[in-house]
Design an enzyme around this catalytic site. Structure first.
Site, PDB file in Angstrom:
ATOM      1  N   SER A  54       1.970   4.152  -2.089  1.00 31.20           N
ATOM      2  CA  SER A  54       2.030   4.790  -1.560  1.00 31.20           C
ATOM      3  C   SER A  54       3.071   5.851  -2.177  1.00 31.20           C
ATOM      4  CB  SER A  54       1.450   5.631  -0.561  1.00 31.20           C
ATOM      5  OG  SER A  54      -0.599   5.148  -1.255  1.00 31.20           O
ATOM      6  N   LYS A 103       3.454  16.019   2.029  1.00 25.24           N
ATOM      7  CA  LYS A 103       2.038  14.902   2.020  1.00 25.24           C
ATOM      8  C   LYS A 103       1.269  15.699   3.203  1.00 25.24           C
ATOM      9  CE  LYS A 103      -0.374  10.064   1.534  1.00 25.24           C
ATOM     10  NZ  LYS A 103       0.224   9.152   1.457  1.00 25.24           N
ATOM     11  N   SER A 142      -0.859   6.735  -3.269  1.00 25.91           N
ATOM     12  CA  SER A 142      -1.494   8.397  -2.892  1.00 25.91           C
ATOM     13  C   SER A 142      -1.302   8.937  -2.725  1.00 25.91           C
ATOM     14  CB  SER A 142      -2.922   7.723  -1.680  1.00 25.91           C
ATOM     15  OG  SER A 142      -1.708   7.704  -0.269  1.00 25.91           O
TER      16      SER A 142
HETATM   17  N1  GLN Z   1      -3.079   2.060  -3.090  1.00 29.36           N
HETATM   18  C1  GLN Z   1      -3.090   1.209  -2.114  1.00 29.36           C
HETATM   19  C2  GLN Z   1      -4.187   0.933  -0.976  1.00 29.36           C
HETATM   20  O1  GLN Z   1      -5.257   2.008  -1.615  1.00 29.36           O
HETATM   21  C3  GLN Z   1      -1.575   1.523  -1.242  1.00 29.36           C
HETATM   22  C4  GLN Z   1      -2.151   3.548  -0.568  1.00 29.36           C
HETATM   23  C5  GLN Z   1      -0.719   3.442   0.425  1.00 29.36           C
HETATM   24  O2  GLN Z   1       0.055   3.061   0.242  1.00 29.36           O
HETATM   25  N2  GLN Z   1      -1.047   4.323   1.417  1.00 29.36           N
HETATM   26  O3  GLN Z   1      -5.028   0.888   0.352  1.00 29.36           O
END
Ligand code: GLN
Length: 487
Positions: free
Chosen positions: A180, A81, A156
């Site tokens: 994420s 990532k 994400s």
């Molecule tokens: N969707 C969640 C957020 O936008 C979690 C994102 C993540 O785990 N990085 O904060």
């Protein structure tokens, strides 16, 4: 040739490399060829360096020829990532803010992968600074779900899940602050493991919310998750929150532990908003465990309804402080036309950050501001303790919990324009981060429209070995993980 290689498990590939049936260069070439074939449609990579990957593969083959193999990942292409630092490589967090940033050092996980001989392959797209659930917040491009290109891959870590599902890497790493890793794994039909907070070093991971962030593997199988976890887990002096704990042999444990287990069904995770197809698939998984002799028990996590609220106070507060360093002076994009130095800070941040990131910074700064700190931040921290206590109470009675990973299968690109609708995607994953627990998402079927569905198992702190064994028992009885998208 390519198809017979790109969807093989890490164990099979390690074996074939060891037997010299294939070389790392051949394997890396197969992955590159596949990427050429599909990535113009999937769009999972922010950047990749084919010559560099092939040079790493060549070095791996040379090591092997002298009998000097690094470990289970030696010679295998692993994608990262674009939030995990690799020395001398771009590191963008899918933000305009870091569009031209080259990392001066390796993250600890990167160092460990290199030491293990893995071929580091590409930087994968994500929501900007890991804020989002669909990869639609990326400033780079829109990654598509390989099972249906008009759907989101989740987020994400959407690029990490999509690249893996599309056969563009053999395994990948993501990061999980509120879901994420697990949510995109569920949307793309792969396995995603969020380890216990403190098990994996966060050194060299661009911080979003430091008390919640954790790096973890995305793989085709549970055993592969164990293999990758083995390489990246362990204490690190450079991360003060990294835990000193004995690291077991995860793969050996996975094969040794057979249950039957006591499994809890948290009733709060099966209420309104759960798509009937997802619910039915999870019910079938529960039935599978019951037939295996597991004791299934309903449990309650009464503070679940406060998870989203506590998360969006704590995560935004930490983000507002972590992202202060991106100001065009210490780090990041610098505005060219500024009246004076203060204006330059304003302009740089206005130009560098996207909408969602700005929303989080504003919200986070507000909840930390004097006069509101006690009402929001302090209160959210107290609620967080109650949420963790709910889980620990449940573990008095059961070994692990079973829930859906997401309320619905992958949705259409652009379908959730309202930020709150997107926040709700993480309703089943966020409690795990607040409580610092390990959890895994694994494929448990398909919707009637052919989209993958995900099952989440949540374990005790630092009990990854047990969690992986429970997940493996399900995987062994099903063949969802052997299905791949037609691209
Ligand atoms: N969707 C969640 C957020 O936008 C979690 C994102 C993540 O785990 N990085 O904060």
């Amino acid at each position: 040739m390519a198809d017979t290689l790109i969807y093989q498990s890490l164990a099979t590939l390690a074996e074939r490399l060891a037997q010299k049936q294939i070389s790392s260069v051949e394997l890396t070439q197969a992955v590159i060829a596949r990427t050429h074939l599909v990535d113009s449609r999937v769009k999972a990579f922010n950047s990749r360096d084919e010559a560099d990957a092939l040079a790493q593969a060549k070095a791996s083959d040379a090591r092997r020829a002298t009998g000097n193999v690094g470990g289970a990942l030696d010679g295998i292409p692993i994608g990262l990532k674009d939030v995990i630092a690799v020395e001398n490589q771009p590191l963008t967090a899918s933000s305009r803010m870091l569009a031209n940033f080259i990392s001066p050092y390796d993250a600890t996980v990167t160092e460990k992968l290199k030491k293990g001989g893995a071929v580091l392959w590409g930087r994968l797209n994500m929501d900007e600074f890991a804020m989002g659930s669909s990869t639609e917040n990326s400033a780079t491009q829109q990654t598509c779900n390989p099972w249906n290109l008009s759907c989101v891959p989740g987020g994400s870590s959407g690029g990490s899940a999509a690249a893996l599902a599309a056969g563009e890497a053999i395994a990948t790493l993501g990061s999980d602050t509120g879901g994420s890793i697990r949510q995109p794994a569920a949307f793309c039909g792969v396995v995603g493991l969020k380890p216990t907070y403190g098990l994996i070093s966060r050194y060299g991971l661009i911080a979003f919310a430091s008390s919640l962030d954790q790096i973890g593997p995305l793989t085709h199988t549970v055993e592969d998750a164990a293999t990758l976890l083995q390489v990246i887990a362990g204490h690190d002096e450079r991360d003060s929150t990294s835990f000193r704990t004995e690291i077991p042999d995860y793969r050996a444990e996975l094969k040794k532990r057979h249950g039957p287990w006591k499994l809890g069904i948290p009733k709060e995770y099966f209420g309104d908003g759960l798509d009937p197809e997802v619910g039915a698939a999870v019910e079938r998984a529960i039935e599978f465990y019951r037939l295996q002799g597991c004791e299934i028990k309903e449990v309650s996590l009464p503070h679940t309804r406060y998870c989203l609220d506590a998360y969006y106070v704590i995560a935004t507060a930490e983000a507002s402080s972590n992202l202060a360093r991106f100001d065009g002076v210490r780090y990041g994009h610098r505005a060219e036309k500024a009246a004076d130095v203060v204006d330059q800070y304003f302009q740089s941040r206005a130009e560098g950050f996207g909408e969602e990131v700005k929303r989080r910074i504003i919200l986070g700064t507000y909840v930390l501001s004097s006069g509101y700190y006690d009402a929001y931040y302090l209160r959210a921290q107290k609620v967080r303790t109650l949420i963790r206590q709910d889980f620990l109470n449940a573990y008095q009675e059961v070994d692990a919990l079973i829930t859906p990973t997401t309320p619905t299968p992958a949705f259409k690109l652009g379908a959730k324009a309202d930020p709150l609708a997107l926040y709700l995607c993480d309703i089943y994953t966020i409690g795990v981060n607040l409580a610092g627990l390990p959890a895994i998402s694994l494929p448990c079927g398909f919707s009637s429209s052919g989209l993958p569905l995900g099952l989440q198992l949540i374990g005790r702190p630092f009990e990854e070995a047990g969690l992986l064994a429970i997940a493996n028992a399900y995987e062994q009885g099903h063949d969802w993980h052997n299905r791949h998208p037609q691209l």
